[in-house]
Design a protein around this motif. Structure first.
Motif, PDB file in Angstrom:
ATOM      1  N   UNK A   1       1.138  -1.284   0.159  1.00  0.00           N
ATOM      2  CA  UNK A   1      -0.137   0.046  -0.289  1.00  0.00           C
ATOM      3  C   UNK A   1       0.794   1.239  -0.095  1.00  0.00           C
ATOM      4  N   UNK A   2       0.728   2.308  -0.647  1.00  0.00           N
ATOM      5  CA  UNK A   2       1.428   3.436  -0.928  1.00  0.00           C
ATOM      6  C   UNK A   2       1.348   4.365   0.614  1.00  0.00           C
ATOM      7  N   UNK A   3       2.419   5.128   0.535  1.00  0.00           N
ATOM      8  CA  UNK A   3       2.643   5.762   1.884  1.00  0.00           C
ATOM      9  C   UNK A   3       1.158   6.800   2.084  1.00  0.00           C
ATOM     10  N   UNK A   4       0.870   7.379   1.217  1.00  0.00           N
ATOM     11  CA  UNK A   4      -0.359   8.196   1.286  1.00  0.00           C
ATOM     12  C   UNK A   4      -1.483   7.353   1.827  1.00  0.00           C
ATOM     13  N   UNK A   5      -1.676   6.316   1.294  1.00  0.00           N
ATOM     14  CA  UNK A   5      -2.775   5.346   1.648  1.00  0.00           C
ATOM     15  C   UNK A   5      -2.802   4.873   3.152  1.00  0.00           C
ATOM     16  N   UNK A   6      -1.459   4.542   3.397  1.00  0.00           N
ATOM     17  CA  UNK A   6      -1.166   3.886   4.760  1.00  0.00           C
ATOM     18  C   UNK A   6      -1.435   5.155   5.630  1.00  0.00           C
ATOM     19  N   UNK A   7      -0.947   6.219   5.549  1.00  0.00           N
ATOM     20  CA  UNK A   7      -1.177   7.659   6.309  1.00  0.00           C
ATOM     21  C   UNK A   7      -2.669   7.665   6.494  1.00  0.00           C
ATOM     22  N   UNK A   8      -3.496   7.442   5.549  1.00  0.00           N
ATOM     23  CA  UNK A   8      -5.120   7.735   5.615  1.00  0.00           C
ATOM     24  C   UNK A   8      -5.617   6.705   6.414  1.00  0.00           C
ATOM     25  N   UNK A   9      -5.125   5.411   6.378  1.00  0.00           N
ATOM     26  CA  UNK A   9      -5.939   4.213   6.846  1.00  0.00           C
ATOM     27  C   UNK A   9      -5.419   4.499   8.505  1.00  0.00           C
ATOM     28  N   UNK A  10      -4.172   4.872   8.706  1.00  0.00           N
ATOM     29  CA  UNK A  10      -3.880   5.058  10.166  1.00  0.00           C
ATOM     30  C   UNK A  10      -4.193   5.914  10.854  1.00  0.00           C
ATOM     31  N   UNK A  11      -4.538   7.204  10.201  1.00  0.00           N
ATOM     32  CA  UNK A  11      -5.211   8.444  10.616  1.00  0.00           C
ATOM     33  C   UNK A  11      -6.590   7.945  11.077  1.00  0.00           C
ATOM     34  N   UNK A  12      -7.190   7.276  10.224  1.00  0.00           N
ATOM     35  CA  UNK A  12      -8.769   6.875  10.281  1.00  0.00           C
ATOM     36  C   UNK A  12      -8.519   5.836  11.474  1.00  0.00           C
ATOM     37  N   UNK A  13      -7.646   5.169  11.721  1.00  0.00           N
ATOM     38  CA  UNK A  13      -8.035   4.303  12.781  1.00  0.00           C
ATOM     39  C   UNK A  13      -7.737   4.959  14.148  1.00  0.00           C
ATOM     40  N   UNK A  14      -6.871   5.944  14.360  1.00  0.00           N
ATOM     41  CA  UNK A  14      -6.833   6.766  15.560  1.00  0.00           C
ATOM     42  C   UNK A  14      -7.526   7.991  15.561  1.00  0.00           C
ATOM     43  N   UNK A  15      -8.305   8.090  14.508  1.00  0.00           N
ATOM     44  CA  UNK A  15      -9.667   9.207  14.599  1.00  0.00           C
ATOM     45  C   UNK A  15      -8.639  10.720  14.283  1.00  0.00           C
ATOM     46  N   UNK A  16      -8.006  10.680  13.310  1.00  0.00           N
ATOM     47  CA  UNK A  16      -7.458  11.848  13.103  1.00  0.00           C
ATOM     48  C   UNK A  16      -7.452  12.087  11.529  1.00  0.00           C
ATOM     49  N   UNK A  17      -8.214  11.389  10.950  1.00  0.00           N
ATOM     50  CA  UNK A  17      -8.482  11.383   9.443  1.00  0.00           C
ATOM     51  C   UNK A  17      -8.912  12.918   8.987  1.00  0.00           C
ATOM     52  N   UNK A  39      -1.006  -1.747  -5.379  1.00  0.00           N
ATOM     53  CA  UNK A  39      -2.394  -1.645  -5.371  1.00  0.00           C
ATOM     54  C   UNK A  39      -3.134  -1.629  -4.325  1.00  0.00           C
ATOM     55  N   UNK A  40      -4.120  -0.931  -4.033  1.00  0.00           N
ATOM     56  CA  UNK A  40      -4.694  -0.188  -2.779  1.00  0.00           C
ATOM     57  C   UNK A  40      -5.889  -1.302  -2.640  1.00  0.00           C
ATOM     58  N   UNK A  41      -6.184  -1.394  -1.056  1.00  0.00           N
ATOM     59  CA  UNK A  41      -7.200  -2.164  -0.766  1.00  0.00           C
ATOM     60  C   UNK A  41      -8.533  -0.862  -0.920  1.00  0.00           C
ATOM     61  N   UNK A  42      -9.721  -1.552  -0.687  1.00  0.00           N
ATOM     62  CA  UNK A  42     -10.941  -0.816  -0.983  1.00  0.00           C
ATOM     63  C   UNK A  42     -10.815   0.426   0.068  1.00  0.00           C
TER      64      UNK A  42
END
Length: 109
Positions: A1-17, A39-42
């Motif tokens: 997963x790309x760095x940006x996508x990982x940053x998004x997913x992590x931010x969402x998980x910790x409530x900082x999206x 390739x990105x997950x959904x």
């Protein structure tokens, strides 16, 4: 997963999206480089869509990719999601198709 996508997913998980999305709205030009490298997950694809939709007709977005738009569904994992992302990106776009040998490899060989 790309760095940006990982940053998004992590931010969402910790409530900082919301904070991360807001920070990506500040630059006049945001570059998504090497779309298709991973390739990105959904979930990540949906977050990329939210970014594209938020910047649509507000701020400039530049995308580089070795994949033609017709193959972006392989990257995003969904034909419908690919269509809405591509629709917003293409609407006011200048598409530059560069063919030929890699600039980076040209000097190496």
């Amino acid at each position: 997963m790309s760095d940006l996508a990982m940053k998004f997913v992590e931010a969402k998980q910790v409530g900082k999206l919301i904070r991360v999305m807001a920070s990506l709205m500040h630059p006049s030009l945001l570059v998504l480089d090497e779309l298709g490298y991973d390739h990105l997950d959904l979930e990540a694809s949906k977050l990329i869509f939210k970014l594209v939709a938020a910047r649509y007709e507000q701020k400039s977005l530049m995308v580089t990719s070795n994949f033609p738009i017709s193959r972006w569904s392989e990257v995003f994992g969904s034909d419908a999601l690919t269509q809405v992302i591509a629709d917003r990106l293409i609407h006011h776009a200048e598409i530059i198709n560069i063919k030929g040998k890699s600039y980076r490899l040209k000097n190496h060989l």
